[in-house]
Design a protein around this motif. Structure first.
Motif, short mmCIF file in Angstrom:
data_model
loop_
_atom_site.label_atom_id
_atom_site.label_comp_id
_atom_site.label_asym_id
_atom_site.label_seq_id
_atom_site.Cartn_x
_atom_site.Cartn_y
_atom_site.Cartn_z
N THR A 225 13.10 -5.56 9.96
CA THR A 225 13.23 -4.84 9.91
C THR A 225 14.47 -4.09 9.11
N PHE A 226 14.10 -2.68 8.84
CA PHE A 226 15.20 -2.79 7.41
C PHE A 226 15.82 -0.99 8.54
N MET A 227 17.19 -0.80 7.80
CA MET A 227 16.97 1.15 8.65
C MET A 227 16.84 2.51 7.46
N GLU A 228 15.92 1.60 6.58
CA GLU A 228 16.16 3.08 5.82
C GLU A 228 14.31 2.82 6.24
N VAL A 378 4.33 -2.40 2.79
CA VAL A 378 5.60 -1.27 2.40
C VAL A 378 6.20 -2.28 1.23
N TRP A 379 6.47 -3.61 1.24
CA TRP A 379 6.82 -4.20 0.26
C TRP A 379 6.57 -3.87 -1.15
N GLY A 426 -11.31 8.03 6.44
CA GLY A 426 -9.98 7.12 6.68
C GLY A 426 -10.15 6.40 5.72
N ILE A 427 -10.56 5.89 5.02
CA ILE A 427 -10.67 5.83 3.87
C ILE A 427 -10.53 5.95 2.81
N ARG A 428 -11.06 6.98 2.67
CA ARG A 428 -11.11 8.86 1.73
C ARG A 428 -9.63 9.18 1.75
N GLN A 429 -9.22 9.61 3.10
CA GLN A 429 -8.15 9.69 3.26
C GLN A 429 -6.91 9.12 2.14
N LEU A 430 -7.17 7.50 2.44
CA LEU A 430 -6.44 6.67 1.96
C LEU A 430 -6.69 6.24 0.55
N MET A 431 -7.78 6.47 0.34
CA MET A 431 -7.78 6.27 -1.29
C MET A 431 -7.41 7.75 -2.18
N ASN A 432 -7.41 8.37 -1.04
CA ASN A 432 -6.37 10.15 -2.12
C ASN A 432 -5.67 10.32 -1.38
N GLY A 433 -5.05 10.02 -1.43
CA GLY A 433 -3.76 10.56 -0.54
C GLY A 433 -2.00 10.27 -1.31
N ASN A 434 -2.46 11.64 -2.30
CA ASN A 434 -1.34 10.88 -3.37
C ASN A 434 -0.06 11.37 -2.67
N GLU A 435 0.12 11.98 -1.51
CA GLU A 435 1.54 12.39 -1.12
C GLU A 435 1.87 10.81 0.01
N ILE A 436 0.71 10.48 0.80
CA ILE A 436 0.99 9.18 0.92
C ILE A 436 1.38 7.72 0.13
N ARG A 437 1.52 7.60 -0.55
CA ARG A 437 1.26 7.32 -1.93
C ARG A 437 2.28 6.98 -2.36
N LYS A 438 2.55 8.04 -2.82
CA LYS A 438 3.91 8.28 -2.66
C LYS A 438 5.59 7.79 -2.24
N LYS A 439 5.62 8.73 -1.15
CA LYS A 439 6.06 8.55 0.43
C LYS A 439 6.51 6.76 -0.07
N VAL A 440 5.26 6.08 0.05
CA VAL A 440 5.21 4.80 0.44
C VAL A 440 6.20 3.99 -1.19
N LYS A 441 6.26 4.63 -1.85
CA LYS A 441 6.16 3.74 -3.50
C LYS A 441 7.87 3.85 -3.44
N GLU A 442 8.08 5.14 -2.79
CA GLU A 442 9.80 5.29 -2.25
C GLU A 442 9.63 4.44 -1.60
N MET A 443 9.82 4.63 -0.19
CA MET A 443 9.92 3.00 0.74
C MET A 443 9.86 1.28 0.04
N GLU A 445 10.37 0.65 -2.68
CA GLU A 445 12.49 0.81 -3.96
C GLU A 445 13.07 0.14 -2.28
N LYS A 446 13.76 1.15 -1.59
CA LYS A 446 14.32 1.21 -0.25
C LYS A 446 14.20 -0.38 0.04
N SER A 447 13.09 -0.92 0.19
CA SER A 447 13.05 -2.27 0.63
C SER A 447 13.64 -3.56 -0.02
N HIS A 448 13.12 -2.78 -1.34
CA HIS A 448 13.84 -4.16 -2.21
C HIS A 448 15.58 -3.86 -2.19
N LYS A 449 16.20 -2.94 -2.26
CA LYS A 449 17.14 -2.76 -2.50
C LYS A 449 18.24 -2.78 -1.08
#
Length: 477
Positions: A225-228, A378-379, A426-443, A445-449
């Motif tokens: 895992t990683f701290m972030e 996440v990666w 669940g699938i609709r929430q997944l594919m339309n979840g802009n806030e979660i998509r943004k958070k996963v994209k941020e994570m 970047e952290k997973s690479h760094k």
């Protein structure tokens, strides 16, 4: 002549455990150029073709992994079909691993005697903590390779504390709405998301407690895992004076696996718009009953989303083992489903998960929430809809959905059959979840760094190697 310094790595059952063990070994060797690693392999899963193919690819590679060696130490496989004394498959595996101690002892003696090597450490999978006994016999430091999350590690150690020190019977929480206070969790953890066997006196409770006690005996705990990602669980683990040192070195992911099947699926994905495809895959051991398959199909068809579905046939005898593909998926799908969805969907058998998740057409991942799958998603910045099936996957889903807000929930309630309406939602929430998509994209970047110089996992790995090398002067004396 100075002896070579060698680590003995004992991976756990299944391809996911071995791949992450090999990737971890390569990380260690890339940072210290005078260490060698020998993997002691045990054939624990009958007819595990993906595992066999992986080990064969490593052994037959034109440029084999440098300073990595593989030795098969087992001579028999566990009997999963015991009729007179049936046991939980996990318990059978651990019992089998324990029975291999004499063979592991022989293998270590061979390394010491004939290879002129100094064995400076054992790294054992969490299922193999009984091998710490062998390390102790040789006065060799041992480290546990924990292939799940820091959150689940915190839960295992806390449940063991509750059981051994507070003398409380955690199995009384089975089928209740009880919640647990777990160090490192902001929310109370419902007992129902713990592995079902942990709450069953006849399940894996004793096994889980034995593993937790073994972990505490080790020189250190290596966590994929990683701290972030798991900041709070890691802070709790690091601040608890009763635990061995904890080293986060993840995400440990094999990004190099390719096969002929990759090309067929990639060609199909190449023709799909960016982030438009929902990918459904339930792991190497995950499968759905026929009735559940039809509910998934109905949900996909109604949702209208493009999809790639890895659909596997259940084991023929209902035991643990590798899954096979359907020769004709139409036999289990609703009549006409393949024809009606041929323009937007693709049903496959085994699927190269990393290759799929890395493709820009993938917009969401319906997953069993195995820890490796979570790290891979996440990666690549792909949000998850959690549908846990077995083991600690319900806890992983709880952490991702409730604690971290990095996933949506399809089913954490262990329903026998999840309705098509719930799946579609669940699938609709997944594919339309802009806030979660943004958070996963941020994570993402952290997973690479975290893996590059200056990152937390880079630093933890350096500390681990320093400890192993410094302790080597005391080993084999």
């Amino acid at each position: 002549m100075e002896k070579t310094k060698e680590l003995v790595f004992i991976p756990g059952p299944g391809l996911g455990h071995l791949v992450s063990a090999v990737e971890t070994g390569q990380k260690i060797l890339s940072r210290h150029h005078h260490l060698f690693i020998t993997y002691l392999l045990m054939d624990m899963i009958p007819n595990d073709k993906p595992l066999y193919n992986y080990t064969q690819s490593l052994s037959s590679a034109t440029t084999p992994p440098p300073r990595l060696r593989f030795t098969n130490v087992s001579r028999t496989q566990p009997d999963y079909t015991q009729e007179l004394n049936p046991k939980n498959p996990s318990a059978l595996l651990v019992e089998y691993i324990c029975s291999q101690k004499p063979l592991v002892r022989e293998a270590v003696l061979e390394i010491i005697k004939f290879e002129s090597s100094q064995v400076v450490g054992f790294i054992v999978d969490l299922f193999c903590v009984s091998m710490i006994d062998v390390a102790d016999e040789f006065k060799i430091p041992s480290y546990v390779f924990f292939t799940s999350s820091a959150g689940f590690l915190s839960i295992m150690l806390q449940v063991q504390t509750i059981s051994d020190e507070l003398k409380q019977d955690i199995t009384e929480y089975k089928d209740t709405d009880k919640e647990l206070l777990i160090p490192g969790f902001q929310n109370q953890v419902p007992a129902k998301v713990l592995p079902s066997g942990m709450l069953d006196k006849h399940g894996t409770f004793d096994l889980d407690m034995s593993i937790a006690r073994g972990i505490r005996r080790s020189k250190g705990i290596i966590v994929n895992t990683f701290m972030e990602l798991e900041t709070d669980p890691m802070k709790a683990l690091l601040s608890d004076g009763k635990n061995p040192p904890v080293y986060t070195i993840g995400p440990v992911i094999n990004l190099k696996h390719h096969s002929d099947e990759d090309e067929k699926i990639r060609r199909w994905l190449d023709n799909q718009p960016v982030s438009s495809v929902v990918f459904l895959c339930f792991g190497s051991w995950g499968w759905l009953k026929g009735e559940q398959v039809k509910e998934v199909a109905a949900a996909l068809e109604r949702s209208g989303y493009r999809f790639l579905w890895s659909l596997r046939r259940p084991p023929m005898d209902g035991t643990v083992g590798s899954l096979n593909d359907y020769e004709n998926p139409g036999e289990v799908l609703p009549s006409g489903f393949l024809e009606r969805t041929c323009g937007v969907g693709k049903v496959t058998g085994w699927t190269p998960q990393v290759a799929v998740l890395s493709h820009p057409a993938i917009g969401g991942f319906v997953s069993h929430c195995g820890w490796n799958s979570i790290l891979e998603s996440v990666w690549f910045g792909v949000p998850i809809a959690g549908w846990p099936i077995y083991a600690e996957q319900h806890m992983n889903a709880f952490e991702m959905v409730v604690e971290l807000g990095l996933a949506v929930d399809i089913n954490m309630d262990r329903k026998i059959i999840v309705s098509s309406e719930e799946i579609e939602r669940g699938i609709r929430q997944l594919m339309n979840g802009n806030e979660i998509r943004k958070k996963v994209k941020e994570m993402k970047e952290k997973s690479h760094k975290t893996l590059i110089e200056g990152g937390s996992s880079y630093d933890f790995l350096g500390r681990l190697i320093d400890v192993i090398v410094q302790d080597s002067i005391f080993s084999n004396t």
